[in-house]
Design a protein around this motif. Structure first.
Motif, short mmCIF file in Angstrom:
data_model
loop_
_atom_site.label_atom_id
_atom_site.label_comp_id
_atom_site.label_asym_id
_atom_site.label_seq_id
_atom_site.Cartn_x
_atom_site.Cartn_y
_atom_site.Cartn_z
N MET A 33 52.40 44.87 32.25
CA MET A 33 52.06 44.29 33.55
C MET A 33 50.56 44.43 33.83
SD MET A 33 54.91 43.12 34.44
CE MET A 33 55.82 43.14 32.91
N LEU A 34 49.96 45.55 33.44
CA LEU A 34 48.52 45.72 33.60
C LEU A 34 47.77 44.73 32.71
CD1 LEU A 34 48.25 49.62 33.73
CD2 LEU A 34 48.20 48.00 35.64
N GLY A 35 48.30 44.47 31.53
CA GLY A 35 47.70 43.47 30.64
C GLY A 35 47.78 42.08 31.24
N THR A 39 44.80 39.60 32.33
CA THR A 39 44.75 38.18 31.96
C THR A 39 44.35 37.33 33.16
OG1 THR A 39 46.46 38.55 30.30
CG2 THR A 39 46.07 36.27 30.97
N ALA A 40 44.86 37.68 34.33
CA ALA A 40 44.46 36.97 35.55
C ALA A 40 42.97 37.18 35.81
CB ALA A 40 45.29 37.45 36.74
N ALA A 61 47.07 40.95 40.95
CA ALA A 61 48.05 40.41 40.01
C ALA A 61 48.83 41.54 39.33
CB ALA A 61 47.36 39.52 38.98
N ALA A 62 48.13 42.60 38.90
CA ALA A 62 48.80 43.71 38.23
C ALA A 62 49.81 44.38 39.16
CB ALA A 62 47.77 44.72 37.74
N VAL A 63 49.43 44.62 40.40
CA VAL A 63 50.35 45.23 41.36
C VAL A 63 51.55 44.32 41.61
CG1 VAL A 63 50.60 45.96 43.77
CG2 VAL A 63 48.62 46.70 42.46
#
Length: 155
Positions: A33-35, A39-40, A61-63
């Motif tokens: 999810m952090l990756g 990417t965003a 985005a990660a959160v």
């Protein structure tokens, strides 16, 4: 500062690679999810967003991925796990019959699956041959058994 913003996408690619490498080792989908958040941030870098905006977009985005995407993915991954027990864990609760008197020190039983095991009773009286038993646990290569409850006791 302009140089950093121009080449920020390289930093995002490095972060994505790092997060994916860690995810491969952990398997909990957190770093995936952090990756995806990174990417965003990389997409924002390609859109010529300022660095501060790239970081905010990546963090949001990660959160969002961690809170919204990760839980259902984990449920789906764990949904198909096989609840069937294997090896010695599958023997606990299995029934059988005493073939050689079972004491607190020794004895032998034959389980309903045909396996013959050395056995002991944890507590109580010795069990003579032909006594129905149930396996309580396995300790090494020895089954710890108890007399099987009769149908009247089970009801």
């Amino acid at each position: 500062m302009e140089f950093i913003e121009q080449w920020a996408w390289v930093g995002w690619v490095a972060l994505i690679a790092l997060f994916l490498a860690i995810e491969i080792m952990s398997g909990e989908l957190t770093f995936l999810m952090l990756g995806l958040g990174s990417t965003a941030g990389m997409i924002a870098a390609f859109a010529d967003a300022p660095l501060w905006l790239q970081v905010i977009i990546a963090a949001v985005a990660a959160v969002a991925f961690l809170l919204l995407l990760r839980p259902p993915l984990l449920r789906r991954l764990r949904k198909g796990s096989d609840p069937q027990k294997f090896n010695v864990a599958a023997l606990v609760g299995r029934r059988g019959v005493v073939t050689e008197t079972v004491t607190a020190l020794s004895g032998r039983v034959k389980l309903v699956n045909g396996d013959s095991w050395s056995a002991r009773v944890r507590e109580g009286a010795d069990l003579p041959p032909q006594t129905p038993i149930v396996v309580e646990s396995i300790q090494g290569a020895t089954a710890i058994v108890a007399p099987a409850p009769t149908p009247a006791q089970e009801a």
